[in-house]
Design a protein around this motif. Structure first.
Motif, PDB file in Angstrom:
ATOM      1  N   ASP A  37      55.551  39.961 -11.766  1.00 35.46           N
ATOM      2  CA  ASP A  37      56.585  40.948 -11.446  1.00 35.46           C
ATOM      3  C   ASP A  37      57.550  41.037 -12.637  1.00 35.46           C
ATOM      4  OD1 ASP A  37      59.452  41.630 -10.273  1.00 35.46           O
ATOM      5  OD2 ASP A  37      57.968  42.453  -8.878  1.00 35.46           O
ATOM      6  N   GLU A  38      57.701  42.213 -13.190  1.00 36.51           N
ATOM      7  CA  GLU A  38      58.472  42.376 -14.424  1.00 36.51           C
ATOM      8  C   GLU A  38      59.939  41.973 -14.246  1.00 36.51           C
ATOM      9  OE1 GLU A  38      59.489  45.828 -17.771  1.00 36.51           O
ATOM     10  OE2 GLU A  38      58.168  46.271 -16.063  1.00 36.51           O
ATOM     11  N   SER A  39      60.569  42.419 -13.154  1.00 36.39           N
ATOM     12  CA  SER A  39      61.989  42.114 -12.952  1.00 36.39           C
ATOM     13  C   SER A  39      62.206  40.624 -12.701  1.00 36.39           C
ATOM     14  CB  SER A  39      62.537  42.942 -11.784  1.00 36.39           C
ATOM     15  OG  SER A  39      61.850  42.627 -10.583  1.00 36.39           O
ATOM     16  N   GLN A  40      61.362  40.009 -11.864  1.00 36.84           N
ATOM     17  CA  GLN A  40      61.512  38.585 -11.582  1.00 36.84           C
ATOM     18  C   GLN A  40      61.207  37.742 -12.820  1.00 36.84           C
ATOM     19  OE1 GLN A  40      60.002  36.927  -7.936  1.00 36.84           O
ATOM     20  NE2 GLN A  40      59.867  38.951  -6.966  1.00 36.84           N
ATOM     21  N   ARG A  41      60.285  38.201 -13.624  1.00 39.14           N
ATOM     22  CA  ARG A  41      59.962  37.452 -14.840  1.00 39.14           C
ATOM     23  C   ARG A  41      61.160  37.461 -15.810  1.00 39.14           C
ATOM     24  NH1 ARG A  41      54.459  38.166 -18.526  1.00 39.14           N
ATOM     25  NH2 ARG A  41      54.955  36.527 -20.038  1.00 39.14           N
ATOM     26  N   LYS A  42      61.862  38.598 -15.898  1.00 42.55           N
ATOM     27  CA  LYS A  42      63.048  38.655 -16.752  1.00 42.55           C
ATOM     28  C   LYS A  42      64.120  37.694 -16.259  1.00 42.55           C
ATOM     29  CE  LYS A  42      62.521  43.401 -18.403  1.00 42.55           C
ATOM     30  NZ  LYS A  42      63.105  44.776 -18.418  1.00 42.55           N
ATOM     31  N   VAL A  43      64.273  37.629 -14.927  1.00 38.83           N
ATOM     32  CA  VAL A  43      65.256  36.709 -14.357  1.00 38.83           C
ATOM     33  C   VAL A  43      64.873  35.266 -14.665  1.00 38.83           C
ATOM     34  CG1 VAL A  43      66.254  35.854 -12.196  1.00 38.83           C
ATOM     35  CG2 VAL A  43      65.926  38.305 -12.530  1.00 38.83           C
ATOM     36  N   ASP A  77      65.698  36.535  -4.556  1.00 42.09           N
ATOM     37  CA  ASP A  77      64.696  36.292  -5.591  1.00 42.09           C
ATOM     38  C   ASP A  77      65.122  35.147  -6.502  1.00 42.09           C
ATOM     39  OD1 ASP A  77      63.125  38.298  -4.613  1.00 42.09           O
ATOM     40  OD2 ASP A  77      63.869  39.826  -6.007  1.00 42.09           O
ATOM     41  N   GLU A  78      66.406  35.109  -6.849  1.00 45.48           N
ATOM     42  CA  GLU A  78      66.902  34.032  -7.701  1.00 45.48           C
ATOM     43  C   GLU A  78      66.800  32.687  -6.989  1.00 45.48           C
ATOM     44  OE1 GLU A  78      70.270  36.098 -10.572  1.00 45.48           O
ATOM     45  OE2 GLU A  78      70.810  35.621  -8.502  1.00 45.48           O
TER      46      GLU A  78
END
Length: 299
Positions: A99-105, A26-27
């Motif tokens: 996407d909540e997790s990807q947005r935080k990243v 994802d990163e």
């Protein structure tokens, strides 16, 4: 023993080599998309600006979806094929931000900086967070000094334990129960002459070639300190071999045959004369003015 120390230090240094943590898929996807839009549209552009969100980072996931549908009416490839690549980027940017997790990243790297890409270095890598050479050298130096200190302490404790074990074995041969003197002969192999030992009042002594007796004990063995490890000894050695050699100048040697007599002041000379003159009497005046009276011995 010295070879063992360096082997242990080398193994510890190899263990200090940091492992390079790989980025998640994802990163990597986020990094690639950010790199593409920076090359195409400018270095100051981010995904929020790419999607033309009115509230930018304050936009909710629902608002991002609605905004994407609005953009699809203009940039969908079915309406204009030249927007195919742009539409793919808009679609991927939308998936990342909703996407909540990807947005935080993404927000984290947007705030702290994205890594650069180099195929020769194996992909994405950071440059701003890489420590400088002097920082790495200092950390390695401190680690080596700490490891060397531990090795010195372990060796010292081992030597003490070995001596104490030897003393216990010798004292078992003392049949006086520590109340007398027992002489023993220590031989490591039958061919050597051996060393004479004396167990005297519970203490063990070794007889020297001149006949004197030296106490065998662990009390005089000092524990090594920080000043004995590489943290201190190495800088001192470098100093003595380089700058220290030039700074320390040898003292000028005067003529040995000529000696200067100390000069006394006139007051000191008078006091000395008075003290000498008064020696014949039972009173003597000291240079500080005090008078000492001697007593005659009674016969």
């Amino acid at each position: 023993m010295l070879k063992l120390q360096w082997n242990v230090l080398l193994c510890c240094l190899l263990g200090l080599i940091p492992l390079i943590a790989a980025f998640t898929p994802d990163e990597v996807q986020i990094f690639q998309l950010q790199q593409e839009i920076e090359k195409t549209y400018g270095a100051d552009l981010d995904l929020y600006q790419l999607l033309k969100l009115p509230k930018l980072r304050e936009s909710s996931s629902l608002e991002i979806r609605k905004n994407f549908r609005k953009l699809s009416k203009t940039y969908h490839p079915d309406k204009n094929k030249k927007y195919k690549k742009l539409y793919e980027r808009l679609n991927l940017a939308t998936k990342i931000l909703i996407d909540e997790s990807q947005r935080k990243v993404y927000d984290y790297y947007l705030k702290n900086g994205f890594p650069k890409y180099d195929f020769k270095k194996g992909g994405f890598y950071f440059t701003r967070v890489q420590p400088k050479v002097w920082v790495i050298s200092s950390l390695v130096y401190l680690a080596c000094g700490f490891i060397h200190f531990i090795i010195l302490r372990l060796q010292n404790d081992g030597n003490k334990a070995r001596i104490e074990r030897f003393l216990r074995e010798v004292k078992t041969q003392d049949d006086t129960n520590g109340l007398g003197e027992k002489r023993l002969l220590l031989k490591q192999n039958p061919k050597e002459e051996g060393k004479q030992l004396v167990v005297k009042l519970g203490e063990v002594f070794v007889v020297q070639p001149d006949g004197s007796e030296a106490l065998i004990s662990t009390q005089d063995i000092k524990n090594p300190g920080i000043a004995d490890c590489l943290l201190v000894t190495l800088p001192l050695w470098v100093w003595n071999k380089s700058i220290g050699r030039m700074v320390s100048k040898p003292k000028p040697s005067g003529d040995k045959g000529v000696s200067e007599e100390p000069k006394h002041s006139s007051s000191e000379t008078k006091k000395n004369k008075s003290s000498r003159a008064s020696r014949g009497s039972d009173k003597m005046e000291l240079p500080n003015g005090k008078i000492v009276q001697s007593r005659k011995k009674k016969q």
